[in-house]
Design a protein around this motif. Structure first.
Motif, mmCIF file in Angstrom:
data_model
loop_
_atom_site.group_PDB
_atom_site.id
_atom_site.type_symbol
_atom_site.label_atom_id
_atom_site.label_comp_id
_atom_site.label_asym_id
_atom_site.label_seq_id
_atom_site.Cartn_x
_atom_site.Cartn_y
_atom_site.Cartn_z
ATOM 1 N N GLY A 6 0.819 -1.205 0.000
ATOM 2 C CA GLY A 6 0.000 0.000 0.000
ATOM 3 C C GLY A 6 0.853 1.254 0.000
ATOM 4 O O GLY A 6 0.556 2.239 -0.705
ATOM 5 N N GLU A 7 1.926 1.255 0.792
ATOM 6 C CA GLU A 7 2.837 2.393 0.813
ATOM 7 C C GLU A 7 3.524 2.564 -0.535
ATOM 8 O O GLU A 7 3.769 3.697 -0.984
ATOM 9 C CB GLU A 7 3.874 2.203 1.923
ATOM 10 N N GLU A 8 3.821 1.464 -1.192
ATOM 11 C CA GLU A 8 4.469 1.541 -2.496
ATOM 12 C C GLU A 8 3.537 2.135 -3.545
ATOM 13 O O GLU A 8 3.970 2.905 -4.411
ATOM 14 C CB GLU A 8 4.976 0.156 -2.901
ATOM 15 N N ILE A 9 2.267 1.799 -3.472
ATOM 16 C CA ILE A 9 1.292 2.441 -4.360
ATOM 17 C C ILE A 9 1.289 3.950 -4.119
ATOM 18 O O ILE A 9 1.272 4.761 -5.058
ATOM 19 C CB ILE A 9 -0.123 1.874 -4.138
ATOM 20 N N ALA A 33 -6.585 -2.271 -2.314
ATOM 21 C CA ALA A 33 -6.393 -3.561 -2.978
ATOM 22 C C ALA A 33 -5.010 -4.122 -2.680
ATOM 23 O O ALA A 33 -4.844 -5.333 -2.489
ATOM 24 C CB ALA A 33 -6.582 -3.402 -4.487
ATOM 25 N N ALA A 34 -4.014 -3.248 -2.625
ATOM 26 C CA ALA A 34 -2.661 -3.693 -2.306
ATOM 27 C C ALA A 34 -2.579 -4.227 -0.881
ATOM 28 O O ALA A 34 -1.841 -5.182 -0.606
ATOM 29 C CB ALA A 34 -1.680 -2.537 -2.490
ATOM 30 N N THR A 35 -3.347 -3.626 0.020
ATOM 31 C CA THR A 35 -3.386 -4.111 1.402
ATOM 32 C C THR A 35 -3.961 -5.520 1.461
ATOM 33 O O THR A 35 -3.430 -6.400 2.151
ATOM 34 C CB THR A 35 -4.220 -3.154 2.269
ATOM 35 N N VAL A 157 -2.211 -4.830 -9.133
ATOM 36 C CA VAL A 157 -3.045 -3.769 -8.571
ATOM 37 C C VAL A 157 -2.908 -2.489 -9.398
ATOM 38 O O VAL A 157 -3.906 -1.819 -9.692
ATOM 39 C CB VAL A 157 -2.671 -3.511 -7.097
ATOM 40 N N VAL A 158 -1.698 -2.135 -9.748
ATOM 41 C CA VAL A 158 -1.472 -0.947 -10.580
ATOM 42 C C VAL A 158 -2.240 -1.062 -11.886
ATOM 43 O O VAL A 158 -2.898 -0.112 -12.336
ATOM 44 C CB VAL A 158 0.036 -0.754 -10.850
ATOM 45 N N HIS A 159 -2.193 -2.234 -12.483
ATOM 46 C CA HIS A 159 -2.902 -2.451 -13.747
ATOM 47 C C HIS A 159 -4.410 -2.392 -13.551
ATOM 48 O O HIS A 159 -5.122 -1.732 -14.320
ATOM 49 C CB HIS A 159 -2.505 -3.800 -14.337
ATOM 50 N N GLY A 160 -4.903 -3.063 -12.527
ATOM 51 C CA GLY A 160 -6.336 -3.067 -12.285
ATOM 52 C C GLY A 160 -6.888 -1.681 -12.018
ATOM 53 O O GLY A 160 -8.010 -1.356 -12.413
#
Length: 208
Positions: A6-9, A33-35, A157-160
């Motif tokens: 999540g932090e990376e997003i 979503a990353a979480t 997640v980035v793609h979605g």
């Protein structure tokens, strides 16, 4: 210094100089979503009959992840991943932001908008972790290197969420999307964040 997905997003979405989140709605849902994806990688949750199920309630001693895990475990009825993306977005973003501040990767700058409203911005304080993150993702997406487990989850997640430009601003966006679609095939987190955003758009259209 280990960052959560999540932090990376958040690092990818924040403008380094202004501290403003790019494509905020998409980014907020992507953090949630990353979480979920990170909880799944840690074996805390999984997908059973299309819904999020808790497999292990033991804390990970990471506030952002433990808060999300507790919320899922406390919910009476199982829910689909996209529903949890929407429910967790606000809390997940606040927790990710706090994590970046605590790690010294961003700093908080308070400003007045129109001389009345106080707003916070989070410009970069230490760019080394983000640079390493972007370099690793570039090797996978642009150079064709095989991703590790965390990179696969993050890229899905980035793609979605459709955050291709935030992650690869200078690259050919069509080529980036094709590569990330291939990498994201079958990933439930990518589907979850996409559906959550679609539902949000439908609700907005209905309200107007």
């Amino acid at each position: 210094m280990k960052t959560t997905l999540g932090e990376e997003i958040m690092l990818l979405a924040l403008d380094d100089e202004t501290g403003v989140v790019q494509e905020r709605t998409r980014a907020d849902h992507a953090v949630a979503a990353a979480t979920l994806a990170e909880l799944a990688l840690a074996g805390r949750i999984g997908i059973v009959d299309g819904k999020v199920a808790v497999h292990d309630r033991s804390p990970m001693n990471v506030p952002a992840l433990d808060t999300a895990l507790e919320a899922i475990a406390a919910h009476e009825k199982p829910a689909e991943p996209y529903a949890w993306v929407s429910r967790l977005a606000g809390t997940a973003v606040a927790d990710a932001r706090r994590g970046l501040l605590d790690k010294g990767l961003v700093r908080e700058v308070r400003k007045k908008r129109w001389g009345v409203f106080s707003v916070s911005r989070y410009p970069e304080a230490d760019g080394a972790p983000e640079a390493a993150l972007r370099a690793g993702l570039a090797r996978v997406v642009l150079d064709g290197t095989d991703p590790d487990e965390r990179q696969s989850a993050l890229l899905a997640v980035v793609h979605g969420a459709g955050l291709h430009k935030a992650a690869f601003a200078e690259a050919d966006q069509r080529a980036v999307a094709r590569r990330m679609e291939l990498l994201s095939q079958g990933n439930w987190a990518a589907v979850a964040v996409r559906k959550a955003l679609e539902n949000l758009q439908i609700a907005f259209i209905a309200s107007t």
